[in-house]
Write an enzyme that holds these catalytic residues in place. Structure first.
Site, short mmCIF file in Angstrom:
data_model
loop_
_atom_site.label_atom_id
_atom_site.label_comp_id
_atom_site.label_asym_id
_atom_site.label_seq_id
_atom_site.Cartn_x
_atom_site.Cartn_y
_atom_site.Cartn_z
N ASP A 285 -12.88 85.72 118.28
CA ASP A 285 -13.85 84.72 118.70
C ASP A 285 -14.29 83.99 117.43
O ASP A 285 -14.05 84.47 116.32
CB ASP A 285 -15.03 85.39 119.39
CG ASP A 285 -15.98 84.40 120.04
OD1 ASP A 285 -15.62 83.20 120.14
OD2 ASP A 285 -17.07 84.82 120.43
N ASP B 130 -17.77 82.17 117.03
CA ASP B 130 -19.20 82.37 116.78
C ASP B 130 -19.54 83.85 116.72
O ASP B 130 -19.22 84.62 117.62
CB ASP B 130 -20.01 81.68 117.88
CG ASP B 130 -19.80 80.18 117.88
OD1 ASP B 130 -19.97 79.57 116.81
OD2 ASP B 130 -19.45 79.62 118.93
N ASP C 54 -29.34 76.35 127.65
CA ASP C 54 -27.93 76.06 127.95
C ASP C 54 -27.63 74.58 127.72
O ASP C 54 -26.57 74.22 127.18
CB ASP C 54 -27.60 76.42 129.40
CG ASP C 54 -27.40 77.92 129.60
OD1 ASP C 54 -27.35 78.64 128.59
OD2 ASP C 54 -27.32 78.36 130.76
N LYS D 28 -25.63 71.75 118.34
CA LYS D 28 -24.47 71.79 117.45
C LYS D 28 -24.38 70.56 116.55
O LYS D 28 -23.81 70.64 115.46
CB LYS D 28 -23.19 71.97 118.27
CG LYS D 28 -23.11 73.36 118.88
CD LYS D 28 -21.87 73.59 119.71
CE LYS D 28 -21.83 75.03 120.22
NZ LYS D 28 -20.69 75.31 121.11
N THR E 248 -12.32 80.54 121.59
CA THR E 248 -13.75 80.25 121.49
C THR E 248 -14.22 79.40 122.65
O THR E 248 -13.45 78.59 123.20
CB THR E 248 -14.06 79.54 120.16
OG1 THR E 248 -15.44 79.16 120.12
CG2 THR E 248 -13.21 78.29 119.98
#
Length: 281
Positions: free
Chosen positions: A46, A48, A190, A199, A234
């Site tokens: 993965d 993160d 979310d 991000k 990911t």
């Protein structure tokens, strides 16, 4: 031997002793079953919290700030919630959120609730038993949310703080219930991840949010040199993945001009866990 004193000189000697493979504790891998790596053909990662490690305190602060902003702007919460104190030390992985009662608790593998908080108030043993002793806790029920990732920690911190605020506040939120509060926090956090609000801040200051491990490139190279195929899977989309992975790996080794050269397969937007348990291309 119980009850005997160890000779100081012997203790010092044992402390200096080294085994045939002397690996610093921080670099050791502890496991509860054997794994023969020679039988493993492909290794997946993965991104993160696996390849990309975050400065957790800074990421949590950003996540809370952006989520509170969305709660105010899109869910009708008052501005005063931005001024509350949100302490990240209140949350660890493995917590369970009870939407019905607005509680956060930790339970063992036998579903025994050992410690439970309503806001910042710890429930007594009598209160815990009244709430959770008679009914078996089913984590697949809509009543419960499981905080199983580091990304979820700010969610638990905000819930505890806002439950405390809601119980003592004269300010009311339309149709305010603990279930609504949990759902609103989840929806807001979310959305902050999904719409690039979070991000975009990280991409603008990658080194400020992500820890660069100087041994990452060397480690991946050793896997490849021993004949393993590597893949990256990911949930992040490509634009974010590319920024983060370039920061971590580009220029680390001459044999790998790009971070993509370390991996045989790269899958972005994986939508885990549905990636594993649903039929998706």
């Amino acid at each position: 031997m119980v009850g005997t004193e160890v000779d100081p000189q012997l203790s010092a000697l044992l402390g200096d002793a080294t085994s045939e493979i002397d690996v610093a504790r921080k670099n050791r891998v502890f496991c509860n079953r054997n794994l023969r790596m020679e039988s493993i053909e492909m290794i997946g990662f993965d991104m993160d919290y696996t390849l990309a490690l975050y400065h957790q305190d800074k990421l949590e602060q950003l996540s809370i700030e952006l989520t509170l902003r969305k709660l105010v702007e899109k869910h009708g919460y008052p501005e005063e919630i931005k001024g509350l104190h949100y302490d990240p030390a209140w949350a660890i992985r493995g917590l369970v959120v009870d939407k019905q009662f607005g509680n956060v608790f930790k339970m063992d593998r036998h579903a025994y609730v050992g410690r439970c908080y309503h806001g910042f108030q710890e429930l007594t043993q009598v209160q815990r038993r009244a709430s959770y002793r008679n009914d078996k806790i089913n984590l697949s029920s809509d009543r419960y949310e499981w905080i199983d990732t580091l990304f979820g920690l700010p969610e638990a911190v905000m819930l505890m703080t806002l439950v405390d605020w809601l119980d003592r506040s004269s300010t009311t939120v339309e149709s305010a219930t603990y279930t609504k509060l949990v759902n609103d926090i989840r929806a807001a956090i979310d959305e902050a991840h999904r719409d690039d609000t979070l991000k975009s801040v990280i991409k603008a200051d990658v080194s400020g949010f992500i820890i660069k491990d100087p041994l990452l490139g060397e480690t991946l190279h050793k896997f490849r040199s021993s004949g393993k195929k590597l893949f990256l899977l990911t949930n992040s989309l490509y634009d974010y993945t590319d920024v983060v992975m370039r920061y971590l790996l580009d220029g680390e080794r001459k044999a790998y001009p790009s971070w993509r050269n370390y991996f045989d397969i790269v899958i972005v937007g994986g939508a885990k866990p549905a990636f594993f348990n649903e039929q998706r291309p």
